[in-house]
Motif scaffolding. Sequence first.
Motif, mmCIF file in Angstrom:
data_model
loop_
_atom_site.group_PDB
_atom_site.id
_atom_site.type_symbol
_atom_site.label_atom_id
_atom_site.label_comp_id
_atom_site.label_asym_id
_atom_site.label_seq_id
_atom_site.Cartn_x
_atom_site.Cartn_y
_atom_site.Cartn_z
ATOM 1 N N TRP A 1 0.857 -1.186 0.000
ATOM 2 C CA TRP A 1 0.000 0.000 0.000
ATOM 3 C C TRP A 1 0.894 1.237 0.000
ATOM 4 O O TRP A 1 1.905 1.278 0.690
ATOM 5 N N ARG A 2 0.497 2.255 -0.793
ATOM 6 C CA ARG A 2 1.245 3.503 -0.861
ATOM 7 C C ARG A 2 0.274 4.651 -0.622
ATOM 8 O O ARG A 2 -0.809 4.696 -1.206
ATOM 9 N N GLU A 3 0.677 5.578 0.260
ATOM 10 C CA GLU A 3 -0.201 6.711 0.572
ATOM 11 C C GLU A 3 -0.285 7.633 -0.635
ATOM 12 O O GLU A 3 0.729 8.085 -1.166
ATOM 13 N N VAL A 4 -1.516 7.911 -1.079
ATOM 14 C CA VAL A 4 -1.723 8.776 -2.241
ATOM 15 C C VAL A 4 -2.349 10.104 -1.845
ATOM 16 O O VAL A 4 -2.280 11.074 -2.595
ATOM 17 N N GLU A 5 -2.990 10.156 -0.689
ATOM 18 C CA GLU A 5 -3.543 11.366 -0.094
ATOM 19 C C GLU A 5 -3.414 11.194 1.406
ATOM 20 O O GLU A 5 -3.129 10.100 1.877
ATOM 21 N N PRO A 6 -3.619 12.253 2.180
ATOM 22 C CA PRO A 6 -3.563 12.065 3.631
ATOM 23 C C PRO A 6 -4.572 11.001 4.080
ATOM 24 O O PRO A 6 -5.772 11.120 3.811
ATOM 25 N N PHE A 7 -4.052 9.957 4.703
ATOM 26 C CA PHE A 7 -4.835 8.850 5.247
ATOM 27 C C PHE A 7 -5.623 8.089 4.180
ATOM 28 O O PHE A 7 -6.653 7.497 4.463
ATOM 29 N N VAL A 8 -5.113 8.089 2.950
ATOM 30 C CA VAL A 8 -5.670 7.272 1.875
ATOM 31 C C VAL A 8 -4.508 6.548 1.206
ATOM 32 O O VAL A 8 -3.519 7.182 0.815
ATOM 33 N N ARG A 10 -3.244 3.429 -1.676
ATOM 34 C CA ARG A 10 -3.609 2.636 -2.848
ATOM 35 C C ARG A 10 -2.727 1.396 -2.884
ATOM 36 O O ARG A 10 -1.525 1.451 -2.611
ATOM 37 N N ASN A 11 -3.352 0.259 -3.226
ATOM 38 C CA ASN A 11 -2.608 -0.987 -3.384
ATOM 39 C C ASN A 11 -1.663 -0.833 -4.567
ATOM 40 O O ASN A 11 -2.093 -0.480 -5.670
ATOM 41 N N VAL A 12 -0.368 -1.086 -4.362
ATOM 42 C CA VAL A 12 0.614 -0.891 -5.439
ATOM 43 C C VAL A 12 0.416 -1.893 -6.570
ATOM 44 O O VAL A 12 0.873 -1.655 -7.698
ATOM 45 N N ASP A 13 -0.247 -3.010 -6.312
ATOM 46 C CA ASP A 13 -0.486 -4.012 -7.352
ATOM 47 C C ASP A 13 -1.894 -3.934 -7.936
ATOM 48 O O ASP A 13 -2.326 -4.852 -8.635
ATOM 49 N N GLY A 14 -2.627 -2.880 -7.654
ATOM 50 C CA GLY A 14 -3.994 -2.788 -8.162
ATOM 51 C C GLY A 14 -4.565 -1.405 -7.942
ATOM 52 O O GLY A 14 -3.843 -0.432 -7.732
ATOM 53 N N GLU A 15 -5.887 -1.322 -7.959
ATOM 54 C CA GLU A 15 -6.582 -0.046 -7.827
ATOM 55 C C GLU A 15 -7.285 0.117 -6.480
ATOM 56 O O GLU A 15 -7.908 1.140 -6.236
ATOM 57 N N ASP A 16 -7.221 -0.898 -5.607
ATOM 58 C CA ASP A 16 -7.937 -0.844 -4.330
ATOM 59 C C ASP A 16 -7.418 0.282 -3.453
ATOM 60 O O ASP A 16 -6.209 0.529 -3.385
ATOM 61 N N LEU A 17 -8.356 0.927 -2.772
ATOM 62 C CA LEU A 17 -8.011 2.002 -1.843
ATOM 63 C C LEU A 17 -8.322 1.577 -0.416
ATOM 64 O O LEU A 17 -9.258 0.826 -0.161
ATOM 65 N N LEU A 18 -7.522 2.073 0.506
ATOM 66 C CA LEU A 18 -7.767 1.927 1.940
ATOM 67 C C LEU A 18 -7.779 3.333 2.498
ATOM 68 O O LEU A 18 -6.862 4.118 2.223
ATOM 69 N N ALA A 19 -8.818 3.689 3.249
ATOM 70 C CA ALA A 19 -8.927 5.038 3.785
ATOM 71 C C ALA A 19 -9.245 4.988 5.268
ATOM 72 O O ALA A 19 -9.942 4.092 5.738
ATOM 73 N N ALA A 20 -8.712 5.973 5.976
ATOM 74 C CA ALA A 20 -8.945 6.080 7.417
ATOM 75 C C ALA A 20 -9.629 7.404 7.718
ATOM 76 O O ALA A 20 -9.339 8.428 7.080
ATOM 77 N N LYS A 21 -10.549 7.371 8.688
ATOM 78 C CA LYS A 21 -11.193 8.594 9.157
ATOM 79 C C LYS A 21 -10.461 9.057 10.411
ATOM 80 O O LYS A 21 -10.241 8.273 11.335
#
Length: 198
Positions: A1-8, A10-21
Amino acid sequence: WREVEPFVWRNVDGEDLLAAKVENGRVTRFSFDEVSPFMVFEPTPASRSPTWLLPALGAGALALFLTAFAWPVSALARRHYGVPYRLSGMDAKAHRWIRIVSVAVLAACIAWGATVTSMMGDLNLLTPRADGWLWFLQLLSVVVFIGAAAIGVWNATVVVRAPRKWYAKTWAVVLALSLLVFLWTALQFHLIAFDVNY
């Protein structure tokens, strides 16, 4: 996973996002694309944290098991060596009841564990046909866990006030705390809930 925005991320091997509130500088929840429509991960509250609850339950289960195990062993030893039962009155009654509730709590925990294990192993049991058994276990939990905690506290007060050895008094307090931990766990994890929604 690579941070693309603050607390967001992206999976480096795909398009999936992980986000934190984040609220007040702390992460309050997070989720990721595959499960975000129906699942959000939140921090475990301190009241249910496995950091303290699992060791407390383990120690409590050990204390209850040793108390239950000592019941037949001490009876056999007294019979073998011809030693009379020395407790009488309220002390004897408290001693008997704490052993009974130790066995009852362990039996209730085994029943819940076996039920959950079999339900996870056979998804056909996650249907209304299991409701009757779940209602029975919940009613049993009310009697066993609440009654056992009350008897544990009562036993501790009887033993502490009696002219008993320090280790008997310490053990009575340990048993009372163990039974209170089991009651707390039953309430926190809805073993006493009066519904069958899961």
